[in-house]
Design an enzyme around this catalytic site. Structure first.
Site, PDB file in Angstrom:
ATOM      1  N   HIS A 113       0.824  -1.216   0.000  1.00 51.17           N
ATOM      2  CA  HIS A 113       0.000   0.000   0.000  1.00 51.17           C
ATOM      3  C   HIS A 113       0.847   1.250   0.000  1.00 51.17           C
ATOM      4  CE1 HIS A 113       1.150  -0.302   4.213  1.00 51.17           C
ATOM      5  NE2 HIS A 113       0.882   0.990   4.301  1.00 51.17           N
TER       6      HIS A 113
ATOM      7  N   ASP B 221       0.440   4.878   1.960  1.00 48.07           N
ATOM      8  CA  ASP B 221      -0.391   5.462   3.024  1.00 48.07           C
ATOM      9  C   ASP B 221      -1.255   6.564   2.418  1.00 48.07           C
ATOM     10  OD1 ASP B 221       2.344   5.302   5.441  1.00 48.07           O
ATOM     11  OD2 ASP B 221       0.856   3.804   4.817  1.00 48.07           O
TER      12      ASP B 221
ATOM     13  N   HIS C 200       4.785   0.363   0.096  1.00 47.97           N
ATOM     14  CA  HIS C 200       5.488  -0.453   1.097  1.00 47.97           C
ATOM     15  C   HIS C 200       4.565  -1.532   1.659  1.00 47.97           C
ATOM     16  CE1 HIS C 200       3.543   2.916   3.143  1.00 47.97           C
ATOM     17  NE2 HIS C 200       3.526   2.203   4.250  1.00 47.97           N
TER      18      HIS C 200
ATOM     19  N   ARG D  74       6.757  -8.832  16.021  1.00 52.04           N
ATOM     20  CA  ARG D  74       7.337  -7.546  15.597  1.00 52.04           C
ATOM     21  C   ARG D  74       6.360  -6.429  15.935  1.00 52.04           C
ATOM     22  NH1 ARG D  74       6.835  -4.525  10.698  1.00 52.04           N
ATOM     23  NH2 ARG D  74       8.475  -2.931  10.616  1.00 52.04           N
TER      24      ARG D  74
HETATM   25  C1  LIG Z   1      -5.758   6.231   7.041  1.00 57.93           C
HETATM   26  C2  LIG Z   1      -5.241   5.009   7.229  1.00 57.93           C
HETATM   27  C3  LIG Z   1      -5.825   3.763   6.695  1.00 57.93           C
HETATM   28  C4  LIG Z   1      -4.774   2.689   7.119  1.00 57.93           C
HETATM   29  C5  LIG Z   1      -4.189   3.274   8.379  1.00 57.93           C
HETATM   30  C6  LIG Z   1      -3.984   4.722   7.988  1.00 57.93           C
HETATM   31  C7  LIG Z   1      -2.789   4.791   6.996  1.00 57.93           C
HETATM   32  C8  LIG Z   1      -2.434   3.427   6.393  1.00 57.93           C
HETATM   33  C9  LIG Z   1      -3.682   2.593   6.027  1.00 57.93           C
HETATM   34  C10 LIG Z   1      -3.430   1.074   5.864  1.00 57.93           C
HETATM   35  C11 LIG Z   1      -2.389   0.585   6.899  1.00 57.93           C
HETATM   36  C12 LIG Z   1      -2.944   0.674   4.460  1.00 57.93           C
HETATM   37  C13 LIG Z   1      -2.984  -0.863   4.277  1.00 57.93           C
HETATM   38  C14 LIG Z   1      -4.409  -1.406   4.500  1.00 57.93           C
HETATM   39  C15 LIG Z   1      -4.967  -1.027   5.893  1.00 57.93           C
HETATM   40  C16 LIG Z   1      -6.440  -1.491   5.947  1.00 57.93           C
HETATM   41  C17 LIG Z   1      -4.239  -1.832   6.985  1.00 57.93           C
HETATM   42  O1  LIG Z   1      -3.631  -2.884   6.683  1.00 57.93           O
HETATM   43  O2  LIG Z   1      -4.266  -1.416   8.155  1.00 57.93           O
HETATM   44  C18 LIG Z   1      -4.863   0.517   6.054  1.00 57.93           C
HETATM   45  C19 LIG Z   1      -5.326   1.242   7.322  1.00 57.93           C
HETATM   46  C20 LIG Z   1      -6.844   1.203   7.557  1.00 57.93           C
HETATM   47  O3  LIG Z   1      -7.643   1.391   6.611  1.00 57.93           O
HETATM   48  O4  LIG Z   1      -7.206   0.954   8.735  1.00 57.93           O
HETATM   49  O1  LIG Z   2       4.863  -2.056  10.376  1.00 54.62           O
HETATM   50  C1  LIG Z   2       5.471  -1.505   9.422  1.00 54.62           C
HETATM   51  O2  LIG Z   2       6.706  -1.527   9.307  1.00 54.62           O
HETATM   52  C2  LIG Z   2       4.666  -0.755   8.362  1.00 54.62           C
HETATM   53  C3  LIG Z   2       3.244  -0.471   8.804  1.00 54.62           C
HETATM   54  C4  LIG Z   2       2.522   0.402   7.795  1.00 54.62           C
HETATM   55  O3  LIG Z   2       2.925   0.530   6.649  1.00 54.62           O
HETATM   56  C5  LIG Z   2       1.310   1.130   8.196  1.00 54.62           C
HETATM   57  O4  LIG Z   2       0.839   0.930   9.348  1.00 54.62           O
HETATM   58  O5  LIG Z   2       0.830   1.938   7.335  1.00 54.62           O
HETATM   59 FE   LIG Z   3       1.933   2.208   5.660  1.00 56.16          FE
END
Ligand SMILES: C=C1C[C@]23C[C@H]1CC[C@H]2[C@]1(C)CCC[C@@](C)(C(=O)O)[C@H]1[C@@H]3C(=O)O
Ligand SMILES: O=C(O)CCC(=O)C(=O)O
Ligand SMILES: [Fe+2]
Length: 376
Positions: free
Chosen positions: A244, A246, A300, A310
């Site tokens: 993704h 951010d 990333h 982790r």
């Molecule tokens: C505004 C946001 C949505 C998420 C948390 C923050 C910034 C990163 C996003 C996220 C981490 C991107 C990957 C998918 C996601 C669903 C996750 O894995 O947490 C995303 C977060 C979210 O929507 O809760």
């Molecule tokens: O845990 C990590 O190193 C990355 C987490 C991340 O990309 C996020 O929370 O948006």
């Molecule tokens: Fe991220």
């Protein structure tokens, strides 16, 4: 309707209504030979074993933070080069108290070591972005990330008694979490200060002046997220956090010493070696729009392992919800026409929480969504 087709396409809300959502309790799942199918990621997204390390220059911002104008120019050049190329960099001599960072990691351990029923006191509600979530089993039904998260809303302290993070934790977890709440209130206040300093460097590097973005984010409505990645018996089949960018503006991430962050650079996944003295800083989609595409939102992901849990601390700087995201006029000209429509963070955040699961093309999907809604 646009929303329906986006929702169907993005797997949000496609839970099987007949079954209640899976509850992710790593302490149970870890004892199984295999992992539930919901956590299996497609072959083209599975982690590649031993992604090669990417050597990343450490940008020393100590001189800039102490007011040295030459150091500010030097640091802004390094930041600008990194942001134009792949959208992330590492900073050292950042001025954040190391004991505060250590206390934040200790507090995070204490929270995620609680029994599930205790953590669920802060359970995240559907459509909201704050609270405790175990693997988003209530939001998605496939490609579930192997992680637990706790997210808190942060706005800067304008009045003495304004301690949003501390008050939230006390309200959700009770008085025994008073220390936790104070640690994260202090941590977020520090992240806010560091973020505004980095906004100065970004303004200098883009030629719009050190105050342009700093003033834009002086008031902000940001997100503090604790990521906890339990041990996984099949780490090669799943992901801690999927690929993704951010959607937010700027991310300041502190990794523990386990390793697992990977960035996609030059068409290859590369691992970022942990450095507990440094913060990883990455540009998000909203700042990419604020720079009219000059600076890249960094793609990333996070991988997990079968040996050690982790943890990472992610501070996501976001503008006030109703503030219009528009790049400065200096970054728009015949060679660089507007790349993205005006939008508010409020609308973009709602898009990621209710209509689309953030991935590598969230901003383009959001742009299409806005245009479809406008044409309806
Ligand atoms: C505004 C946001 C949505 C998420 C948390 C923050 C910034 C990163 C996003 C996220 C981490 C991107 C990957 C998918 C996601 C669903 C996750 O894995 O947490 C995303 C977060 C979210 O929507 O809760
Ligand atoms: O845990 C990590 O190193 C990355 C987490 C991340 O990309 C996020 O929370 O948006
Ligand atoms: Fe991220």
């Amino acid at each position: 309707m646009a929303i329906d087709c986006i929702a169907k396409a993005s797997q949000i809300g496609s839970l099987d209504e007949k079954k209640s959502p899976l509850v992710f309790d790593a302490s149970v799942f870890q004892k199984e030979k295999n992992i539930p199918t919901q956590f299996l990621w497609p072959d083209n997204e599975k982690p590649c074993p031993n992604a090669p390390e990417l050597p990343v220059p450490l940008i020393d911002i100590g001189g800039f933070l102490s007011g040295d104008p030459n150091a500010a120019i030097e640091a802004s050049k390094l930041v600008g080069e990194a942001c134009e190329k792949h959208g992330f960099f590492l900073v050292v001599n950042h001025g954040i108290d190391f004991k505060l960072i250590q206390d934040a990691h200790i507090s995070m351990n204490n929270f995620f070591d609680l029994p599930l029923i205790e953590k669920q006191k802060a359970q995240r509600n559907p459509g909201e972005h704050c609270g405790y979530s175990s693997s988003f089993t209530g939001r998605f039904s496939t490609k579930l990330p192997w992680k637990e998260t706790l997210s808190m809303r942060f706005t800067p302290q304008e009045q003495e008694n304004h301690k949003m993070v501390q008050d939230y934790i006390l309200q959700k977890m009770g008085d025994s979490f008073c220390g936790f709440g104070k640690v994260y209130q202090d941590y977020c206040d520090s992240m806010n200060k560091l973020s505004l300093g980095i906004m100065e460097l970004l303004g200098i590097s883009l030629g719009v002046g050190k105050n342009y973005y700093k003033e834009f984010f002086q008031g902000n409505d940001s997100i503090m997220r604790l990521n906890y990645y339990p041990i996984c018996q099949k780490p090669e089949l799943t992901l801690g956090t999927g690929p993704h960018c951010d959607p937010t503006s700027l991310t300041i991430l502190h990794q523990d010493d386990v390793g697992g962050l990977q960035v996609f650079v030059d068409n290859q996944w590369r691992s970022i070696t942990p450095n507990t003295q440094a913060f990883v800083v990455n540009i998000g989609d909203t700042f990419m729009a604020l720079s009219n595409g000059r600076y890249k939102s960094c793609l990333h992901r996070a991988v997990v392992n079968s040996e050690t849990p982790r943890k990472s601390l992610a501070f996501f700087l976001c503008p006030y919800k109703q503030k219009l995201v528009v790049p400065p006029k200096e970054l728009i000209n015949r060679e660089s026409p507007r790349m993205y429509p005006d939008f508010t963070w409020e609308t973009f955040l709602e898009f990621t929480q209710k209509h689309y699961r953030s991935d590598e093309k969230t901003l383009d999907a959001f742009t299409n969504w806005i245009q479809q809604k406008t044409n309806c």
